[in-house]
Design a protein around this motif. Structure first.
Motif, short mmCIF file in Angstrom:
data_model
loop_
_atom_site.label_atom_id
_atom_site.label_comp_id
_atom_site.label_asym_id
_atom_site.label_seq_id
_atom_site.Cartn_x
_atom_site.Cartn_y
_atom_site.Cartn_z
N GLN A 5 0.83 -1.21 0.00
CA GLN A 5 0.00 0.00 0.00
C GLN A 5 0.86 1.26 0.00
O GLN A 5 0.54 2.23 -0.68
N LYS A 6 1.97 1.23 0.75
CA LYS A 6 2.88 2.38 0.76
C LYS A 6 3.50 2.58 -0.61
O LYS A 6 3.64 3.72 -1.08
N ASP A 7 3.88 1.49 -1.27
CA ASP A 7 4.48 1.58 -2.60
C ASP A 7 3.48 2.11 -3.62
O ASP A 7 3.82 2.91 -4.49
N VAL A 38 11.22 11.62 -0.25
CA VAL A 38 11.35 11.46 1.19
C VAL A 38 10.66 10.17 1.65
O VAL A 38 11.22 9.39 2.42
N ALA A 39 9.45 9.94 1.17
CA ALA A 39 8.72 8.74 1.57
C ALA A 39 9.43 7.47 1.13
O ALA A 39 9.51 6.49 1.88
N SER A 40 9.99 7.48 -0.07
CA SER A 40 10.71 6.32 -0.56
C SER A 40 11.96 6.05 0.27
O SER A 40 12.25 4.90 0.61
N ASN A 41 12.69 7.10 0.61
CA ASN A 41 13.90 6.93 1.42
C ASN A 41 13.58 6.46 2.83
O ASN A 41 14.29 5.62 3.39
N VAL A 42 12.51 6.96 3.41
CA VAL A 42 12.12 6.53 4.76
C VAL A 42 11.73 5.05 4.73
O VAL A 42 12.15 4.29 5.60
N ASN A 45 14.89 2.86 4.26
CA ASN A 45 15.70 2.78 5.48
C ASN A 45 15.04 1.92 6.54
O ASN A 45 15.72 1.19 7.26
N ARG A 46 13.73 1.99 6.65
CA ARG A 46 13.03 1.15 7.63
C ARG A 46 13.16 -0.32 7.27
O ARG A 46 13.33 -1.16 8.14
N LYS A 47 13.04 -0.63 5.98
CA LYS A 47 13.14 -2.02 5.56
C LYS A 47 14.54 -2.57 5.84
O LYS A 47 14.69 -3.72 6.19
N GLN A 48 15.56 -1.74 5.65
CA GLN A 48 16.92 -2.21 5.87
C GLN A 48 17.21 -2.40 7.35
O GLN A 48 17.97 -3.29 7.72
N ARG A 49 16.65 -1.56 8.19
CA ARG A 49 16.95 -1.63 9.62
C ARG A 49 16.10 -2.63 10.37
O ARG A 49 16.42 -3.01 11.49
#
Length: 59
Positions: A5-7, A38-42, A45-49
């Motif tokens: 949904q975010k994508d 900004v939304a894509s980068n956030v 980063n969340r997926k990686q962490r």
């Protein structure tokens, strides 16, 4: 909201920005491009962490 949904929301904002840019609405399209970046980068980063096996965030 799940990742799909975010994508989709991010993609729709990007497409709206492209259409706005082509129609001459440069300020609105620039704001939409910035928001999608900004939304894509956030989200990236969340997926990686986030470790799927653990519920804690890795630093």
């Amino acid at each position: 909201m799940n990742d799909f949904q975010k994508d989709v929301l991010n993609g729709l904002a990007f497409i709206t920005g492209v259409i706005g840019f082509m129609s001459g609405e440069f300020i609105i399209s620039s704001a939409l491009f910035a928001a999608t970046t900004v939304a894509s980068n956030v989200n990236t980063n969340r997926k990686q962490r986030y470790d799927k096996n653990d519920t804690t965030l890795r630093m």
